[in-house]
Design an enzyme around this catalytic site. Structure first.
Site: not given
Ligand code: HDE
Length: 697
Positions: A72, A145
């Site tokens: 993201h 999402n």
């Molecule tokens: Fe994320 N995800 N994600 N994700 N995600 C990040 O956090 C992660 C997942 C989502 O505009 C990171 O601050 C793991 C699902 C959004 O700043 C990080 C897993 C969904 C955003 C991270 C997922 C998301 C992130 C990277 C598997 C929808 C952007 C930068 C379990 C429900 C937020 C940050 C923004 C961002 C990890 C799966 C949505 C690395 C380990 C499912 C919208 O922490």
């Protein structure tokens, strides 16, 4: 000796302060006399290290970047507020769900997942939809999402998924796309991804604008009421403007035309006071439903169809202010799924649990220390009191002598104000007392084993146009995969979803025979009903509100027709841009110059939801060999757009290859007002999809 002179502003004196308040200083506050020339030993001599002004300027510049988000990375943030319309005390004690009419400030960041910060907006990708609610009980982050399911069931697979989707480590490409071997290799070996694959191969991953997308919390969460009773919940964002996507060929061209298409769209809409809104909906269900439901509600690769558990609308999000500073707000905002308020709680979804660890951890790396909550964009807008202290960049430091608990200051002796805060069992956050039993194991629950049923349900819920787009998307992506065995394996999965789709993709890939089905962990349920809520086209807005009409004008174009189109589009809540061969505009039939917003090659038809071409016959002859003019018309036709025209444009439409193919999506507006209104009304359908089945010359 060289003559000394002022290089700073070409001698125009723009650089002189107008008052004392204008005087430039260093970060230490020293007034600066000149920051355009480094201190040197003689006018042509070596630069001196002693120049604290130059060194500070360069030092700060060198450190401007922080690491981009690992996923993201490319995002766009906007301020707004959430207003509750319907209280739900029976489900939750959270103030945000009980105080009707209170405007809770919010910050929402939309994003793509795979591309880096500089990647194009219209990559085929999932969009992040993360909202921080600054509630009076602390920040609640709903980090969702635009797709309600995910690729994987367990957070431990996330690094593999993202490694596979991002550029290959040896060559560093392809950027911001999944059309490559590593991604499809991983996916074809991860059957749990199949439902998500259907969603990402649909037009949901090429949205027309952030304003026309749904959002989803994805996981099952808990709501907990005053009595401590819990219900499960899934969160939905429903855009008031309805859903809309572009077509794939259009997305490719938009990326070249304007890589910032989505962020510009949001900025422009808010700047124009056209504030996008989403309704917040909840699907609430209890343990009994969870037991009966065909799938595990803790499995984030599954939805709960809206037809089974209706979405109840409880409030509205309005995005009404652009950021003042992109870095300070959009870049530095730190969302954490663990940020929940009393009355909301987590479920045991293994994806959610893993995320709760990851987000806090990633902010430490990205923002450089534990005090990122002091940054204005992350700071709660309610009182914050605790004994946490120090660390990098500590900015809000407590006063007083006591920084520990328990303490007895203020209880009869010592200063009352030294006492510090106390935990509050009455109103503070308490975790729902969910019973937990079982051995420590490293297994995937058998209740997560059905990988295809909902993928099929998604596919059969689409209109034929959308199904064709999905088959085309799969064929496109898999055609970019070099290893034939991966293509075959993917088709082997599709056979569990829909044999017709599998055959279409196999034909598209030129596979000699249909590959065998990949062995399934569990046989799919084949008779799940259609869920119309899953289709974009079945949920169209039927209105041109919030959409954009591009009118291509040239010399001699009928001024009355241009005005009629503009009035009709604006009356319907749409926006209008004028495109012309020159940015200065064109002289219309009334002899007046009409200014243009775009020159034709900067304003191709892919920038608009519908287009009109209004010019004299002489102009149409003049521009009928001009490639951008031809593309304007031809692309509008190819992308199934509605096109308004006047008969004089024939010479241009002929060379664009559309004159003999004009269908009901073309409207002759030469008669003026009524014809223009009729055209805009037609545009409410957004695209003339019948055209997609017709082959052009
Ligand atoms: Fe994320 N995800 N994600 N994700 N995600 C990040 O956090 C992660 C997942 C989502 O505009 C990171 O601050 C793991 C699902 C959004 O700043 C990080 C897993 C969904 C955003 C991270 C997922 C998301 C992130 C990277 C598997 C929808 C952007 C930068 C379990 C429900 C937020 C940050 C923004 C961002 C990890 C799966 C949505 C690395 C380990 C499912 C919208 O922490």
């Amino acid at each position: 000796m060289a003559k000394e002179f002022d290089l700073s502003d070409g001698g125009a004196n723009h650089q002189k302060p107008k008052s004392d308040d204008d005087v430039m200083t260093t970060a230490q506050g020293h007034p600066i006399a000149d920051d355009q020339n480094w201190l040197t030993a003689g006018p042509r001599g070596p630069q001196l290290l002693e120049d604290h002004i130059a060194r500070e300027k360069i030092f700060h510049f060198d450190h401007e970047r922080i690491p981009e988000r690992v996923v993201h990375a490319r995002g766009y943030g906007v301020h707004g507020h959430f207003e509750l319309k319907k209280a739900i005390p029976q489900y939750s004690r959270a103030r945000i769900f009980n105080e009707v009419g209170v405007k809770v400030p919010t910050f929402t960041r939309f994003s793509t997942v795979a591309g880096n910060k500089g990647s194009p907006d219209l990559a085929r990708d999932v969009r992040g939809f993360a909202t921080k609610f600054y509630t009076q009980e602390g920040n609640w982050d709903l980090v969702g999402n635009n797709i309600p399911v995910f690729f994987i069931q367990d957070a431990i697979k996330f690094p593999d998924l993202i490694h596979a989707a991002k550029p290959a480590p040896d060559r560093g490409f392809p950027q911001a796309q999944t059309a490559h071997d590593n991604f499809w290799d991983f996916i074809s070996l991860s059957p749990e991804a199949m439902n998500m694959v259907m969603w990402i191969m649909s037009d949901r991953t090429i949205p027309r604008s952030f304003r026309f997308m749904e959002g989803f919390g994805v996981h099952t969460f808990r709501l907990v009421n005053e009595k401590g009773e819990s219900h499960f919940v899934k969160f939905h964002w429903k855009p008031k403007l309805g859903l809309q996507s572009v077509v794939w060929n259009e997305a490719l061209k938009v990326n070249g035309m304007d890589p910032d298409f989505h962020r510009r769209d949001m900025w422009d809409a808010i700047d124009a006071g056209d504030f996008p809104q989403w309704d917040l909906g909840i699907q609430v269900f209890d343990e009994d439903f969870a037991e009966e439901f065909e799938f595990d509600v803790l499995d984030a690769t599954k939805i709960i169809p809206e037809e089974q558990v209706p979405v109840e609308i409880i409030g509205t999000l309005t995005l009404d202010a652009n950021v003042d500073n992109f870095f300070a707000e959009t870049e530095q905002v730190a969302f954490c799924t663990q940020n929940i308020v009393p009355g909301i709680d987590h479920s045991d979804d293994p994806l959610l649990q893993g995320r709760n660890f990851s987000y806090l951890d990633t902010q430490l790396k990205r923002l450089g220390g534990p005090n990122f909550t002091h940054l204005p964009i992350n700071a709660p807008k309610c009182p914050v009191r605790h004994f946490q202290q120090d660390g990098h960049m500590a900015m809000s430091n407590p006063k007083g002598r006591v920084n520990y608990e328990p303490n007895s200051w203020g209880d009869g002796d010592g200063k009352e104000e030294d006492r510090g805060p106390r935990a509050c069992p009455m109103n503070g956050f308490t975790s729902y007392e969910a019973p937990v039993t079982g051995p420590k194991v490293r297994v995937r629950s058998e209740t997560f084993a059905d990988h295809y049923s909902q993928a099929r349900q998604f596919y059969i819920s689409q209109t034929p146009v959308e199904q064709t787009h999905m088959a085309n998307a799969l064929t496109f992506e898999l055609s970019k995969v070099e290893r034939v065995s991966i293509r075959q394996r993917m088709v082997g999965h599709l056979r569990h979803i829909d044999d017709g789709l599998a055959q279409e993709v196999a034909d598209g890939l030129g596979l000699a025979e249909l590959p065998a089905k990949v062995p399934a962990a569990r046989e799919p349920i084949t008779d799940l009903p259609e869920s119309p809520a899953l289709s974009i086209l079945k949920n169209g807005p039927d209105s041109f509100k919030g959409r954009k009409l591009g009118i291509y004008i040239a010399e001699g174009g009928d001024a009355g027709v241009v005005k009629a189109l503009k009035d009709a589009a604006e009356a319907a809540g749409g926006m209008v841009e004028i495109v012309a061969p020159h940015v200065a505009g064109a002289k219309l039939s009334d002899g007046k110059m009409m200014e243009a917003d775009e020159k034709i090659d900067g304003g191709p038809s892919v920038a608009y939801d519908a287009v009109a071409v209004v010019m004299s016959e002489a102009s149409a002859k003049r521009y009928n060999t001009d490639k951008p003019s031809i593309d304007f018309v031809n692309d509008a036709f190819a992308h199934a757009k509605f096109v308004a025209y006047v008969p004089a444009v024939q010479p241009l439409f002929e060379t664009a290859g559309v004159w003999n193919w004009m269908d009901d999506g073309f409207v002759d507006v030469s008669s003026g007002k009524d014809a223009a209104s009729n055209f805009i009304e037609k545009c409410g359908k957004l695209r003339f999809w019948d055209r997609e089945s017709v082959k052009q010359d």
